[in-house]
Scaffold this motif. Structure first.
Motif, mmCIF file in Angstrom:
data_model
loop_
_atom_site.group_PDB
_atom_site.id
_atom_site.type_symbol
_atom_site.label_atom_id
_atom_site.label_comp_id
_atom_site.label_asym_id
_atom_site.label_seq_id
_atom_site.Cartn_x
_atom_site.Cartn_y
_atom_site.Cartn_z
ATOM 1 N N SER A 14 0.888 -1.413 0.171
ATOM 2 C CA SER A 14 -0.133 0.080 -0.033
ATOM 3 C C SER A 14 0.765 1.383 0.121
ATOM 4 C CB SER A 14 -0.908 0.070 1.327
ATOM 5 O OG SER A 14 -0.292 -0.287 2.452
ATOM 6 N N VAL A 15 2.005 1.057 0.367
ATOM 7 C CA VAL A 15 2.846 2.246 0.530
ATOM 8 C C VAL A 15 3.479 2.862 -0.992
ATOM 9 C CG1 VAL A 15 5.102 0.993 0.782
ATOM 10 C CG2 VAL A 15 4.980 3.333 1.723
ATOM 11 N N LEU A 16 3.166 1.930 -1.818
ATOM 12 C CA LEU A 16 3.830 2.193 -3.131
ATOM 13 C C LEU A 16 2.792 2.845 -4.149
ATOM 14 C CD1 LEU A 16 5.375 -1.518 -4.000
ATOM 15 C CD2 LEU A 16 6.709 0.764 -3.535
ATOM 16 N N ILE A 17 1.541 2.915 -3.620
ATOM 17 C CA ILE A 17 0.417 3.808 -4.316
ATOM 18 C C ILE A 17 0.710 5.328 -4.600
ATOM 19 C CG2 ILE A 17 -1.906 4.312 -4.267
ATOM 20 C CD1 ILE A 17 -1.500 1.505 -5.368
ATOM 21 N N ALA A 18 1.070 5.750 -5.563
ATOM 22 C CA ALA A 18 0.983 7.299 -5.733
ATOM 23 C C ALA A 18 -0.371 7.900 -6.156
ATOM 24 C CB ALA A 18 1.981 7.443 -7.149
ATOM 25 N N SER A 19 -0.708 8.887 -5.563
ATOM 26 C CA SER A 19 -2.097 9.581 -5.739
ATOM 27 C C SER A 19 -1.764 10.829 -6.447
ATOM 28 C CB SER A 19 -2.643 9.832 -4.164
ATOM 29 O OG SER A 19 -3.566 10.455 -4.293
ATOM 30 N N PRO A 20 -2.380 11.370 -7.285
ATOM 31 C CA PRO A 20 -2.595 12.620 -7.765
ATOM 32 C C PRO A 20 -2.894 13.730 -6.775
ATOM 33 C CG PRO A 20 -4.319 11.653 -8.681
ATOM 34 C CD PRO A 20 -3.596 10.517 -7.933
ATOM 35 N N ARG A 21 -3.550 13.331 -5.869
ATOM 36 C CA ARG A 21 -4.191 14.262 -4.732
ATOM 37 C C ARG A 21 -3.119 14.173 -3.472
ATOM 38 N NH1 ARG A 21 -8.124 11.080 -6.436
ATOM 39 N NH2 ARG A 21 -8.113 10.032 -4.225
ATOM 40 N N GLY A 22 -1.852 13.720 -3.363
ATOM 41 C CA GLY A 22 -0.930 13.635 -2.625
ATOM 42 C C GLY A 22 -1.546 13.163 -1.071
ATOM 43 N N ASP A 23 -2.545 12.265 -1.117
ATOM 44 C CA ASP A 23 -2.932 11.927 0.172
ATOM 45 C C ASP A 23 -3.041 10.391 0.098
ATOM 46 O OD1 ASP A 23 -4.815 11.068 -1.859
ATOM 47 O OD2 ASP A 23 -6.654 11.785 -1.116
ATOM 48 N N ALA A 24 -2.107 9.577 -0.552
ATOM 49 C CA ALA A 24 -1.824 8.321 -0.210
ATOM 50 C C ALA A 24 -0.870 8.232 0.805
ATOM 51 C CB ALA A 24 -1.161 7.610 -1.557
ATOM 52 N N GLU A 25 -0.731 6.602 1.158
ATOM 53 C CA GLU A 25 0.234 6.580 2.547
ATOM 54 C C GLU A 25 1.575 6.953 2.303
ATOM 55 O OE1 GLU A 25 1.589 2.124 3.822
ATOM 56 O OE2 GLU A 25 -0.603 2.144 3.412
ATOM 57 N N LYS A 26 2.028 6.854 1.026
ATOM 58 C CA LYS A 26 3.441 7.796 0.893
ATOM 59 C C LYS A 26 3.598 8.988 1.194
ATOM 60 C CE LYS A 26 5.292 7.967 -3.249
ATOM 61 N NZ LYS A 26 5.625 7.787 -4.374
ATOM 62 N N ASP A 27 2.367 9.870 1.159
ATOM 63 C CA ASP A 27 2.295 11.133 1.298
ATOM 64 C C ASP A 27 2.246 11.518 2.994
ATOM 65 O OD1 ASP A 27 2.439 11.740 -1.393
ATOM 66 O OD2 ASP A 27 0.376 10.942 -1.351
ATOM 67 N N ALA A 28 2.119 10.639 3.939
ATOM 68 C CA ALA A 28 1.926 10.879 5.015
ATOM 69 C C ALA A 28 3.331 11.470 5.664
ATOM 70 C CB ALA A 28 1.667 9.531 5.941
ATOM 71 N N PRO A 29 3.225 12.599 6.624
ATOM 72 C CA PRO A 29 4.557 13.021 6.967
ATOM 73 C C PRO A 29 5.704 12.052 7.639
ATOM 74 C CG PRO A 29 2.577 14.179 7.976
ATOM 75 C CD PRO A 29 2.073 12.784 7.497
ATOM 76 N N ASP A 30 5.337 10.879 8.142
ATOM 77 C CA ASP A 30 6.151 9.852 8.632
ATOM 78 C C ASP A 30 6.682 9.135 7.371
ATOM 79 O OD1 ASP A 30 5.738 10.287 11.091
ATOM 80 O OD2 ASP A 30 4.203 8.848 11.626
ATOM 81 N N LEU A 61 7.623 10.612 4.420
ATOM 82 C CA LEU A 61 7.907 11.600 3.444
ATOM 83 C C LEU A 61 9.602 11.463 3.423
ATOM 84 C CD1 LEU A 61 6.126 15.015 3.960
ATOM 85 C CD2 LEU A 61 5.816 13.150 2.144
ATOM 86 N N SER A 62 10.355 10.940 4.176
ATOM 87 C CA SER A 62 11.496 10.549 4.265
ATOM 88 C C SER A 62 12.050 9.402 3.511
ATOM 89 C CB SER A 62 12.352 10.861 5.641
ATOM 90 O OG SER A 62 11.658 9.792 6.452
#
Length: 325
Positions: free
Chosen positions: A76-92, A94-95
């Motif tokens: 699920s962490v690999l999903i890219a969202s055009p709205r920037g609201d996927a799992e990978k976009d969470a503050p934790d 971003l690094s």
């Protein structure tokens, strides 16, 4: 007649339980007939990426940890969202380094070219995580397969599920326990920091604002703290990073634990493993015996790979790891 009906229903329930239980089992030879060369295909893709940049090693390993602790090991962490609201976009998240994502995406593309629509991104990530450990000198282990890719990836569901750099032993142990991992597993898996790196902002408080009586965390080895201050001066740029293990940063070994004995753990959550009397004996054992650490790490990685997996008819097999089908 009523008794016979009840017996029939009971048998039906038992059969359903058996089927569901059977579907939930991961196994090493899951792709024996549908994609028998999957592990060698992934290994070649990972090897090519590691030769391009060593960052691939810690980036891929960390990606696997972050994936499994949120929604389970389901990519699920690999999903890219055009709205920037996927799992990978969470503050934790971003690094998370881009090389980890790139490694899995390229490995999946190589697998798709040979076995289209068969192997999940979650399994590709699990294999790649094992391979980067081996390629950097760490232990090999058998990867269980049969995961399916998750259908949920939301940034808002990440908070509170990942270990923080300032966590104490109790908080760390509880977080791992929530994922069916013991404190021993947690100490072993923390050894992944032997090839990790961190941005200065993740530990700057320990150097400059620890407390009113001491700006520097007293659990730090002072020469090590001074070394970090030179690498990470106040107000340093957000892209500057340092190795978690300054001595053998490109080798998967037990030096991480030896560093803890000397007060050279980068995060509070690292050094606490030695500071706390409950976890100290395990740290000492791993520091003295690399083979013991390797055995524990391999066993704990297999357990980590079982966390929250989707199997059978759950989830899907993504064609593109960055998008739901």
């Amino acid at each position: 007649m009523g008794m016979e009906l009840r017996r029939s229903l009971l048998v039906g329930v038992v059969l359903v339980v058996v089927v569901v239980s059977g579907e939930a089992q991961l196994r090493p030879n899951f792709y024996q007939f549908t994609c028998p060369k999957v592990e060698s295909i992934v290994r070649q893709a990972v090897l090519k990426k590691v030769r391009q940049t060593f960052v691939t090693v810690p980036a891929t390993l960390r990606l696997f940890f972050h994936d499994c602790f949120v929604e389970g090991c389901d990519a699920s962490v690999l999903i890219a969202s055009p709205r920037g609201d996927a799992e990978k976009d969470a503050p934790d998240n971003l690094s998370l380094a881009g090389d980890g994502f790139d490694t899995v995406i390229k490995a999946k593309q190589a697998v798709e070219a040979r076995c289209p629509g068969v192997v999940s991104c979650a399994d590709v990530l699990a294999i790649a995580a094992r391979d980067v450990v081996v390629l950097s000198g760490g232990p090999s282990f058998t990867v269980e397969l049969g995961r399916r890719d998750g259908l949920i990836s939301q940034a808002r569901r990440v908070a509170g599920h990942l270990p923080g750099p300032d966590f104490n032993l109790n908080i760390l142990a509880n977080l791992f326990r929530m994922n069916n991992l013991t404190t021993h597993d947690m100490i072993a898996l923390s050894g992944a920091h032997t090839v990790g790196f961190s941005h200065c902002s993740r530990f700057a408080k320990r150097l400059y604002a620890f407390g009113p009586s001491s700006p520097v965390d007293p659990s730090f080895n002072l020469p090590y703290a001074q070394l970090l201050m030179r690498a990470c001066p106040r107000d340093v740029g957000p892209t500057i990073a340092v190795n978690m293990d300054p001595f053998t940063p490109t080798v998967f070994d037990n030096v991480y634990y030896r560093n803890l004995l000397k007060g050279e753990g980068l995060f509070t959550s690292d050094q606490v493993l030695f500071s706390n009397l409950l976890s100290r004996p395990v740290v000492k054992k791993f520091a003295a015996d690399q083979s013991s650490f390797f055995r524990a790490f391999a066993a704990s990685m297999v357990k980590l790979g079982r966390v929250g997996v989707k199997t059978g008819h759950q989830g899907e097999i993504r064609k593109d790891c960055t998008a739901f089908n």
